[in-house]
Design a protein around this motif. Sequence first.
Motif, PDB file in Angstrom:
ATOM      1  N   SER A 104      51.366  70.912 130.647  1.00  0.00           N
ATOM      2  CA  SER A 104      52.204  71.993 131.570  1.00  0.00           C
ATOM      3  C   SER A 104      51.190  72.496 132.537  1.00  0.00           C
ATOM      4  CB  SER A 104      52.098  73.072 130.403  1.00  0.00           C
ATOM      5  OG  SER A 104      50.995  73.519 129.997  1.00  0.00           O
ATOM      6  N   TYR A 105      51.668  73.324 133.351  1.00  0.00           N
ATOM      7  CA  TYR A 105      50.970  73.817 134.652  1.00  0.00           C
ATOM      8  C   TYR A 105      49.785  74.560 134.093  1.00  0.00           C
ATOM      9  CZ  TYR A 105      55.382  72.661 136.844  1.00  0.00           C
ATOM     10  OH  TYR A 105      56.413  71.688 137.328  1.00  0.00           O
ATOM     11  N   GLY A 106      49.912  75.443 133.121  1.00  0.00           N
ATOM     12  CA  GLY A 106      48.811  76.218 132.574  1.00  0.00           C
ATOM     13  C   GLY A 106      47.790  75.318 132.029  1.00  0.00           C
ATOM     14  N   ARG A 107      48.246  74.140 131.481  1.00  0.00           N
ATOM     15  CA  ARG A 107      47.104  73.361 130.699  1.00  0.00           C
ATOM     16  C   ARG A 107      46.504  72.718 131.688  1.00  0.00           C
ATOM     17  NH1 ARG A 107      45.881  71.980 125.287  1.00  0.00           N
ATOM     18  NH2 ARG A 107      47.977  72.459 124.934  1.00  0.00           N
ATOM     19  N   LEU A 108      46.936  72.184 132.992  1.00  0.00           N
ATOM     20  CA  LEU A 108      46.308  71.821 133.910  1.00  0.00           C
ATOM     21  C   LEU A 108      45.248  72.847 134.493  1.00  0.00           C
ATOM     22  CD1 LEU A 108      48.752  69.608 135.836  1.00  0.00           C
ATOM     23  CD2 LEU A 108      46.840  68.817 134.736  1.00  0.00           C
ATOM     24  N   ALA A 109      45.569  73.975 134.797  1.00  0.00           N
ATOM     25  CA  ALA A 109      44.933  75.054 135.257  1.00  0.00           C
ATOM     26  C   ALA A 109      43.640  74.967 134.430  1.00  0.00           C
ATOM     27  CB  ALA A 109      45.732  76.359 135.410  1.00  0.00           C
ATOM     28  N   ALA A 110      43.783  75.259 133.021  1.00  0.00           N
ATOM     29  CA  ALA A 110      42.845  75.419 132.116  1.00  0.00           C
ATOM     30  C   ALA A 110      41.792  74.233 132.177  1.00  0.00           C
ATOM     31  CB  ALA A 110      43.423  75.284 130.626  1.00  0.00           C
ATOM     32  N   THR A 111      42.363  73.012 132.293  1.00  0.00           N
ATOM     33  CA  THR A 111      41.456  71.804 132.169  1.00  0.00           C
ATOM     34  C   THR A 111      40.853  71.878 133.699  1.00  0.00           C
ATOM     35  OG1 THR A 111      43.328  70.522 131.340  1.00  0.00           O
ATOM     36  CG2 THR A 111      41.309  69.234 132.391  1.00  0.00           C
ATOM     37  N   LEU A 112      41.058  72.220 134.814  1.00  0.00           N
ATOM     38  CA  LEU A 112      40.321  72.391 135.960  1.00  0.00           C
ATOM     39  C   LEU A 112      39.467  73.486 135.924  1.00  0.00           C
ATOM     40  CD1 LEU A 112      43.233  71.895 138.443  1.00  0.00           C
ATOM     41  CD2 LEU A 112      41.648  70.288 137.831  1.00  0.00           C
ATOM     42  N   GLY A 113      39.706  74.576 134.844  1.00  0.00           N
ATOM     43  CA  GLY A 113      38.848  75.745 134.933  1.00  0.00           C
ATOM     44  C   GLY A 113      38.869  76.375 136.175  1.00  0.00           C
ATOM     45  N   ARG A 114      40.054  76.527 136.776  1.00  0.00           N
ATOM     46  CA  ARG A 114      40.003  77.051 138.084  1.00  0.00           C
ATOM     47  C   ARG A 114      41.474  77.259 138.424  1.00  0.00           C
ATOM     48  NH1 ARG A 114      36.785  75.551 143.080  1.00  0.00           N
ATOM     49  NH2 ARG A 114      37.422  77.270 144.089  1.00  0.00           N
ATOM     50  N   GLY A 115      41.934  78.569 138.955  1.00  0.00           N
ATOM     51  CA  GLY A 115      43.258  78.657 139.384  1.00  0.00           C
ATOM     52  C   GLY A 115      44.186  78.962 137.983  1.00  0.00           C
ATOM     53  N   THR A 116      45.442  79.130 138.046  1.00  0.00           N
ATOM     54  CA  THR A 116      46.518  79.509 137.201  1.00  0.00           C
ATOM     55  C   THR A 116      47.655  78.625 137.230  1.00  0.00           C
ATOM     56  OG1 THR A 116      47.588  81.387 138.328  1.00  0.00           O
ATOM     57  CG2 THR A 116      45.626  81.908 136.801  1.00  0.00           C
TER      58      THR A 116
END
Length: 107
Positions: A28-40
């Motif tokens: 999910s988009y949010g999952r990627l954002a969390a992985t990057l530790g940046r953005g939402t």
Amino acid sequence: MSADRKPTDFEMAVYQATRGVPAGKVTSYGRLAATLGRGTARAVGSALARNPFAPEVPCHRVVRADGALGGFNGATEGPELARKRRMLEQEGVRFDAAGRVRPETMV
DNA sequence: CACCTGACATAAT
DNA sequence: AATTATGCCAGGT
């Protein structure tokens, strides 16, 4: 008309993370954002919407947290979305009657 | 520098 | 379960 701009550092990070998503699975988009530790999720969605590295970057394997397809090729509905769904089905992703991706398919 | 838009997420109704 | 309202970050104008 607006000319293409060079991808920002954040966008590059999103593309790279998206590349790591295996076929037959979706994130999910949010999952990627969390992985990057940046953005939402919003920021990630905006980045994928302008993905200049398709099909190297499997942006079609990124869906919404609730299982909805999200968007594809800049469209949130219509024939483009149908294409995205077919690609996922072809990779083995299962959908329910409501057209949402099964939770077990989400990494 | 201030304002607006967007392939989202979550809580509330 | 579906729809609405509010909050989030990044990019563009």
